[in-house]
Design a protein around this motif. Structure first.
Motif, short mmCIF file in Angstrom:
data_model
loop_
_atom_site.label_atom_id
_atom_site.label_comp_id
_atom_site.label_asym_id
_atom_site.label_seq_id
_atom_site.Cartn_x
_atom_site.Cartn_y
_atom_site.Cartn_z
N TYR A 87 39.36 32.81 45.62
CA TYR A 87 40.64 33.51 45.65
C TYR A 87 40.92 34.15 47.01
CZ TYR A 87 37.54 37.52 45.18
OH TYR A 87 36.55 38.43 45.38
N ILE A 88 39.90 34.24 47.85
CA ILE A 88 40.04 34.95 49.12
C ILE A 88 41.10 34.30 49.99
CG2 ILE A 88 38.86 35.45 51.30
CD1 ILE A 88 36.33 35.95 49.70
N ARG A 89 41.10 32.95 50.03
CA ARG A 89 42.02 32.24 50.90
C ARG A 89 43.48 32.52 50.53
NH1 ARG A 89 40.10 27.91 49.89
NH2 ARG A 89 38.50 27.77 51.49
N TYR A 90 43.75 32.64 49.24
CA TYR A 90 45.11 32.92 48.82
C TYR A 90 45.58 34.28 49.33
CZ TYR A 90 44.28 28.98 45.71
OH TYR A 90 43.98 27.75 45.22
N MET A 91 44.71 35.28 49.23
CA MET A 91 45.08 36.61 49.70
C MET A 91 45.20 36.63 51.22
SD MET A 91 45.75 38.56 47.24
CE MET A 91 45.98 39.95 48.33
N GLN A 92 44.37 35.86 51.91
CA GLN A 92 44.48 35.81 53.36
C GLN A 92 45.83 35.23 53.79
OE1 GLN A 92 41.02 33.57 54.57
NE2 GLN A 92 39.80 35.40 54.89
N TYR A 142 49.80 44.74 48.07
CA TYR A 142 49.40 45.09 46.71
C TYR A 142 50.27 44.35 45.68
CZ TYR A 142 48.16 47.80 42.60
OH TYR A 142 47.72 48.16 41.35
N GLU A 143 51.56 44.18 45.98
CA GLU A 143 52.44 43.45 45.06
C GLU A 143 52.01 41.99 44.95
OE1 GLU A 143 56.42 46.23 45.85
OE2 GLU A 143 56.13 44.32 46.91
N LEU A 144 51.67 41.38 46.09
CA LEU A 144 51.19 40.00 46.05
C LEU A 144 49.84 39.91 45.35
CD1 LEU A 144 52.36 37.29 47.17
CD2 LEU A 144 53.56 39.35 47.87
N VAL A 186 50.50 39.89 41.69
CA VAL A 186 50.92 38.55 41.26
C VAL A 186 49.71 37.64 41.12
CG1 VAL A 186 52.21 36.49 41.97
CG2 VAL A 186 53.24 38.75 42.23
N LEU A 187 48.80 37.69 42.10
CA LEU A 187 47.61 36.85 42.05
C LEU A 187 46.76 37.17 40.83
CD1 LEU A 187 45.66 34.81 43.31
CD2 LEU A 187 44.69 36.68 44.67
N GLU A 202 49.34 23.86 45.41
CA GLU A 202 50.02 24.11 44.13
C GLU A 202 49.98 25.58 43.76
OE1 GLU A 202 48.90 21.58 40.90
OE2 GLU A 202 48.45 19.91 42.24
N ARG A 203 48.82 26.20 43.94
CA ARG A 203 48.70 27.60 43.55
C ARG A 203 49.47 28.52 44.50
NH1 ARG A 203 46.63 24.91 40.15
NH2 ARG A 203 48.87 24.96 39.72
N ILE A 204 49.49 28.20 45.78
CA ILE A 204 50.30 28.99 46.71
C ILE A 204 51.76 28.91 46.32
CG2 ILE A 204 51.23 28.94 49.06
CD1 ILE A 204 48.80 30.55 49.00
N ASP A 205 52.19 27.71 45.94
CA ASP A 205 53.58 27.55 45.48
C ASP A 205 53.82 28.35 44.20
OD1 ASP A 205 56.20 26.15 45.69
OD2 ASP A 205 55.58 25.30 43.79
N ASP A 206 52.83 28.36 43.30
CA ASP A 206 52.96 29.15 42.07
C ASP A 206 53.10 30.64 42.38
OD1 ASP A 206 52.82 26.92 40.48
OD2 ASP A 206 50.66 27.08 40.13
N LEU A 207 52.36 31.12 43.37
CA LEU A 207 52.45 32.54 43.74
C LEU A 207 53.87 32.90 44.17
CD1 LEU A 207 49.13 33.03 45.75
CD2 LEU A 207 49.78 34.27 43.69
N LEU A 208 54.45 32.08 45.03
CA LEU A 208 55.80 32.39 45.51
C LEU A 208 56.84 32.21 44.41
CD1 LEU A 208 55.80 30.93 49.13
CD2 LEU A 208 55.33 33.25 48.35
N ARG A 209 56.65 31.20 43.55
CA ARG A 209 57.59 31.02 42.44
C ARG A 209 57.52 32.21 41.47
NH1 ARG A 209 59.67 25.85 41.52
NH2 ARG A 209 58.94 24.26 42.98
#
Length: 512
Positions: A390-395, A409-411, A414-415, A434-441
């Protein structure tokens, strides 16, 4: 060979028919003797000529036997196009006949083997789908793995963080010995929190190793959380009320006189209680506690053997203890030690962290979910195949959020919601895009609906291993996007969503 012999045969037959066609004189219905003799002589002559002709033909066959096949092919050469078309039509007719026969055979057997054929078709479809999925996965794995692992590698300060925690544990042990015979709070365990220990600290930033030091009430005292307004969660104006407890009957065991029932003369030779040292109006004072703890750390550092190899400087801070540690290689580490009082036996703490810079009263200890968040990510990592996936997504989120009004904190909220909604096996390298796109959606949906639920308040999907106060679980979900009810701020948030999408695309395409 046939084509070369045809002219000779034609000539021979023409010769025979010409002879037969000659007029034969007749006398009435019968032939005379002279005519018969002439006919016999002519017959013998014709037989001789025929015999010679047959002998000549045989000689020609023997002479031209080797050249027969070549001559035949040469004779057929002008007609190769016609022959090819005929062969093609014959082959097509044969192929269509085979297909028709097979189709008719399937129709004849369909009534008998309908169930088995359906199963075979389903199996065939499943196999085709699996092959297509495997092809897609292979393509994604090639592209996304390159992006996830090489283009955006995981750079964490995990090793440094573990060393800092080890150093702080050693200092806390010494602090416990120092305060053992006093009436000051007892530092207990330390927990690494924040972006550095969660692994997503932006690489451009100098890391600050943030830890929460749990404080326990000294002997003869108890801490009681005063949460203030019950409808406010997490409580921003909560305080820690300090009360004295009766120690009568345990005085020898606790090596103290009872503060409640001993006389003033008996208490004259005993150190004053916590209410007179670190409290303001019976509430634990954050600023007094920070000043006392800073001196405690200085004294503890003097007692450790590490002081001969490393240096530690304590910087002034009203609500925390900030350290600057320099190791033997002259590498500098910045550490911030926050104080926390545990709320009952839960993972929620009343923390010394400021709610708003410069405006938090000294007796205010806001509720903090930092320890619960750290525990959540540890649980997720323990259940997943890849520990720090999960680290890469937060980075990436922290990188593209720079300068915008959306908070990290808001992102992160969402994560955490998506980590409990999407299976963990779908978060690894090949699913990164796909997951990065899910985060923004997900974020877009929350902005459009003006509602983002707090992860720990009113959320039924919080893992059972995380212990929360009862009011956290029974409360209505807290909306972190309440401020978007303002039309102007909502419009600005929608515009920043477009900016986020553009930044992500730029990051994927250009790497910046």
């Amino acid at each position: 060979m046939v084509f070369f012999l045809a002219p000779s045969l034609i000539m021979a037959l023409a010769f025979v028919f010409s002879l037969l066609a000659q007029r034969v004189p007749c006398v009435g219905d019968y032939l005379d003797e002279e005519t018969l003799n002439r006919m016999q002589q002519r017959e013998e002559y014709l037989q001789e000529q025929m015999t010679k002709l047959l002998l000549e033909i045989e000689e020609m066959e023997r002479a031209q036997g080797r050249m027969g096949l070549q001559a035949l092919l040469f004779a057929l050469l002008p007609y190769w196009k016609t022959v090819s078309v005929l062969c093609l039509f014959v082959f097509l007719f044969w192929f269509m006949w085979k297909i028709h026969k097979k189709f008719r055979g399937v129709e004849d057997d369909s009534d008998v083997e309908s169930s088995s054929s359906e199963e075979q078709q389903q199996e065939q479809q499943e196999l085709e789908q699996q092959e297509q999925q495997m092809q897609v996965v292979e393509v994604e794995a090639k592209d996304e793995f390159v992006f996830a692992e090489e283009f955006w590698p995981i750079h964490t300060h995990q090793e440094d963080g573990e060393q800092i925690l080890s150093l702080l544990h050693h200092l806390i042990d010494i602090c416990q010995h120092i305060v053992a015979d006093t009436f000051y709070p007892v530092p207990a365990h330390t927990t690494g929190v924040g972006s550095v220990y969660e692994g997503w600290c932006p690489l451009v930033n100098e890391p600050v190793f943030c830890v929460v030091v749990s404080l326990l009430a000294p002997r003869g005292h108890t801490f009681h959380p005063d949460l203030g307004a019950p409808e406010e969660l997490p409580a921003r104006n909560s305080r820690v009320r300090v009360e004295l407890e009766c120690t009568c009957g345990r005085e020898q065991e606790m090596r103290m006189r009872c503060f409640l029932h001993a006389s003033a003369a008996e208490l004259r030779n005993q150190q004053s209680n916590l209410l007179h040292s670190l409290c303001t109006d019976s509430y634990l004072d954050v600023e007094k506690t920070a000043h006392w703890f800073q001196n405690l750390i200085r004294n503890a550092w003097k007692c450790t053997h590490l002081s001969a190899m490393c240096s530690l400087n304590v910087t002034q801070s009203k609500r925390s203890c900030r350290l600057q540690v320099t190791d033997v290689y002259k590498k500098i580490f910045l550490v911030e030690m926050l104080f926390g009082v545990q709320q009952d036996d839960t993972d929620i703490f009343l923390s010394s962290q400021e709610t708003e810079v410069g405006t938090t009263p000294s007796t205010t200890w806001p509720q903090s979910c930092a320890v619960a968040e750290a525990k959540f990510f540890l649980l997720v990592a323990a259940r997943a195949e890849e520990r720090n996936f999960y680290i890469r997504y937060m980075q990436v989120c922290a990188y593209i959020l720079a300068g915008l009004n959306f908070s990290v904190y808001e992102l992160k909220t969402v994560l955490m919601h998506l980590l409990t909604a999407i299976p963990l096996e779908s978060w690894h390298g090949r699913y990164f895009l796909e997951r990065i796109d899910d985060l923004l959606r997900y974020l877009r949906c929350c902005v459009e609906e003006k509602h983002l639920g707090h992860f720990f308040i009113g959320n039924e999907d919080v893992p059972a291993e995380i212990i929360l106060p009862q009011d956290f679980r029974e409360s209505e979900p807290l909306n972190l996007f309440q401020h978007l009810e303002d039309a102007e701020r909502h419009e600005q948030a929608l515009q920043e969503l477009e900016e986020l999408q553009d930044r992500l695309m730029s990051l994927l395409i250009y790497g910046k």
